[in-house]
Design a protein around this motif. Structure first.
Motif, PDB file in Angstrom:
ATOM      1  N   GLY A  64       8.608  13.340  13.012  1.00  0.00           N
ATOM      2  CA  GLY A  64       8.558  12.545  14.148  1.00  0.00           C
ATOM      3  C   GLY A  64       7.254  11.737  14.064  1.00  0.00           C
ATOM      4  O   GLY A  64       7.002  11.006  14.965  1.00  0.00           O
ATOM      5  N   ARG A  65       6.265  12.176  13.210  1.00  0.00           N
ATOM      6  CA  ARG A  65       5.135  11.509  12.999  1.00  0.00           C
ATOM      7  C   ARG A  65       4.955  10.089  12.361  1.00  0.00           C
ATOM      8  O   ARG A  65       5.787   9.707  11.619  1.00  0.00           O
ATOM      9  CB  ARG A  65       4.145  12.440  12.534  1.00  0.00           C
ATOM     10  N   VAL A  66       4.208   9.235  12.905  1.00  0.00           N
ATOM     11  CA  VAL A  66       3.731   7.966  12.206  1.00  0.00           C
ATOM     12  C   VAL A  66       2.556   8.220  11.186  1.00  0.00           C
ATOM     13  O   VAL A  66       1.528   8.967  11.277  1.00  0.00           O
ATOM     14  CB  VAL A  66       3.218   6.985  13.254  1.00  0.00           C
ATOM     15  N   VAL A  67       3.021   8.005   9.877  1.00  0.00           N
ATOM     16  CA  VAL A  67       2.058   8.166   8.794  1.00  0.00           C
ATOM     17  C   VAL A  67       1.358   6.968   8.103  1.00  0.00           C
ATOM     18  O   VAL A  67       1.937   5.875   8.464  1.00  0.00           O
ATOM     19  CB  VAL A  67       2.467   8.879   7.673  1.00  0.00           C
ATOM     20  N   LEU A  68       0.081   7.022   7.622  1.00  0.00           N
ATOM     21  CA  LEU A  68      -0.581   5.752   7.185  1.00  0.00           C
ATOM     22  C   LEU A  68      -0.747   6.295   5.709  1.00  0.00           C
ATOM     23  O   LEU A  68      -1.080   7.210   5.485  1.00  0.00           O
ATOM     24  CB  LEU A  68      -1.976   5.473   7.933  1.00  0.00           C
ATOM     25  N   ASP A  69      -0.463   5.247   4.912  1.00  0.00           N
ATOM     26  CA  ASP A  69      -0.689   5.474   3.523  1.00  0.00           C
ATOM     27  C   ASP A  69      -1.583   4.060   3.133  1.00  0.00           C
ATOM     28  O   ASP A  69      -1.193   3.074   2.867  1.00  0.00           O
ATOM     29  CB  ASP A  69       0.656   5.401   2.755  1.00  0.00           C
ATOM     30  N   ALA A  70      -2.884   4.621   3.009  1.00  0.00           N
ATOM     31  CA  ALA A  70      -3.932   3.535   2.718  1.00  0.00           C
ATOM     32  C   ALA A  70      -4.228   3.623   1.303  1.00  0.00           C
ATOM     33  O   ALA A  70      -4.200   4.508   0.902  1.00  0.00           O
ATOM     34  CB  ALA A  70      -5.146   3.680   3.826  1.00  0.00           C
ATOM     35  N   PHE A  71      -4.706   2.434   0.780  1.00  0.00           N
ATOM     36  CA  PHE A  71      -4.867   2.313  -0.794  1.00  0.00           C
ATOM     37  C   PHE A  71      -3.050   3.063  -1.352  1.00  0.00           C
ATOM     38  O   PHE A  71      -3.177   3.583  -2.151  1.00  0.00           O
ATOM     39  CB  PHE A  71      -5.695   3.118  -1.203  1.00  0.00           C
ATOM     40  N   CYS A  72      -2.293   2.432  -0.782  1.00  0.00           N
ATOM     41  CA  CYS A  72      -0.741   2.813  -0.740  1.00  0.00           C
ATOM     42  C   CYS A  72      -0.249   2.850  -2.229  1.00  0.00           C
ATOM     43  O   CYS A  72       0.384   3.535  -2.589  1.00  0.00           O
ATOM     44  CB  CYS A  72       0.142   2.247  -0.029  1.00  0.00           C
ATOM     45  N   GLY A  73      -0.673   1.953  -3.305  1.00  0.00           N
ATOM     46  CA  GLY A  73      -0.078   1.763  -4.567  1.00  0.00           C
ATOM     47  C   GLY A  73       1.160   1.783  -4.481  1.00  0.00           C
ATOM     48  O   GLY A  73       1.775   0.808  -4.017  1.00  0.00           O
ATOM     49  N   THR A  74       1.866   2.686  -5.184  1.00  0.00           N
ATOM     50  CA  THR A  74       3.257   2.752  -5.131  1.00  0.00           C
ATOM     51  C   THR A  74       4.152   3.054  -3.970  1.00  0.00           C
ATOM     52  O   THR A  74       5.249   2.909  -3.880  1.00  0.00           O
ATOM     53  CB  THR A  74       3.799   3.816  -6.184  1.00  0.00           C
ATOM     54  N   GLY A  75       3.258   3.485  -2.926  1.00  0.00           N
ATOM     55  CA  GLY A  75       3.858   4.036  -1.617  1.00  0.00           C
ATOM     56  C   GLY A  75       4.359   5.482  -1.660  1.00  0.00           C
ATOM     57  O   GLY A  75       5.045   5.869  -0.748  1.00  0.00           O
ATOM     58  N   ALA A  76       3.994   6.096  -2.943  1.00  0.00           N
ATOM     59  CA  ALA A  76       4.891   7.515  -2.988  1.00  0.00           C
ATOM     60  C   ALA A  76       4.566   8.575  -1.902  1.00  0.00           C
ATOM     61  O   ALA A  76       5.260   9.243  -1.314  1.00  0.00           O
ATOM     62  CB  ALA A  76       4.357   8.216  -4.254  1.00  0.00           C
TER      63      ALA A  76
END
Length: 187
Positions: free
Chosen positions: A51-63
Motif C-alpha cells: 500500500g505504499r507510494v514509492v519513488l524510483d529516482a534516477f530510475c533508469g529501467t524502472g526496475a
C-alpha cells in the motif's frame, strides 16, 4: 533482467544497450527486497511495501519501482533527467500492465521539481562516483517527494564516500560486490 518477486516474478524487463544506464542486478535487487520485507523500518509496523507510494529516482529501467509494485506497493513515481530512461521505464511498466499505477516525471533529482505526492519509500540509484545521492536527498525533501519518516534506499559505488545529509539517519548498510546499499530514514 527480470522481476525477482511478487505477482510479476520472472517477467523480463527491457534493458538498455551501452553503459549510460547501470541497472541494479537481479541478485542485488533480490537481497534488497528481502531486507525490506523482513526488516522493521516503519513506525506503523505495517508491511514495508504493501500500500505504499514509492519513488524510483534516477530510475533508469524502472526496475526498482516496478519490483516494488510487483510486491504490493500502491503506486510508483519514476523520476529521471533522461527522456530515454523514462521511455524505457514506461515501456517496462506497459509490459507488466502497470502504467495505471505509475507516474513518470522528467527532472533532475538533485534539483527536483515540486512533487505531486510524497513517497514513504524511495529508491535512489544515481551514477556512481559523482556524489549525487546526498544532494538528491536534500532536493527531494525540499521538493516534497519524501514523506516524514520515509525510508530511503540509496545505491552507491563501493568506494564512493557518503555522508547522510541533515535530517537523515543511517539505519543499515550492505555491500554487494562493487555496490553499497544504504538504508536511511528521513527524520
Amino acid at each position: 533482467m527480470r522481476i525477482v518477486g511478487g505477482r510479476h516474478r520472472g517477467r523480463t524487463l527491457a534493458a538498455p544497450g551501452g553503459r549510460d544506464v547501470r541497472p541494479t542486478s537481479d541478485r542485488t535487487r533480490q537481497a534488497l527486497f528481502n531486507i525490506l520485507e523482513h526488516g522493521d523500518f516503519f513506525a506503523d509496523e505495517g508491511p514495508t511495501l504493501e500500500g505504499r507510494v514509492v519513488l524510483d529516482a534516477f530510475c533508469g529501467t524502472g526496475a526498482l519501482g516496478l519490483e516494488a509494485l510487483s510486491r504490493g506497493a500502491e503506486a510508483a513515481l519514476f523520476l529521471d533527467v533522461s527522456r530515454a530512461s523514462l521511455d524505457l521505464a514506461r515501456t517496462n511498466a506497459a509490459t507488466l500492465k502497470e502504467t495505471g499505477r505509475c507516474h513518470f516525471i522528467q527532472g533532475d533529482a538533485t534539483k527536483a521539481p515540486i512533487a505531486r505526492q510524497a513517497a514513504g519509500l524511495a529508491f535512489l540509484d544515481p551514477p556512481y562516483g559523482q556524489g549525487l545521492a546526498p544532494r538528491a536527498l536534500e532536493s527531494l525533501v525540499v521538493g516534497g517527494w519524501l514523506a516524514l519518516e520515509a525510508l530511503c534506499v540509496v545505491e552507491i559505488g563501493g568506494d564512493d564516500p557518503f555522508e547522510a545529509p541533515p535530517g537523515f539517519e543511517t539505519l543499515d548498510e550492505r555491500r554487494y560486490g562493487d555496490t553499497r546499499v544504504l538504508f536511511l530514514k528521513r527524520g
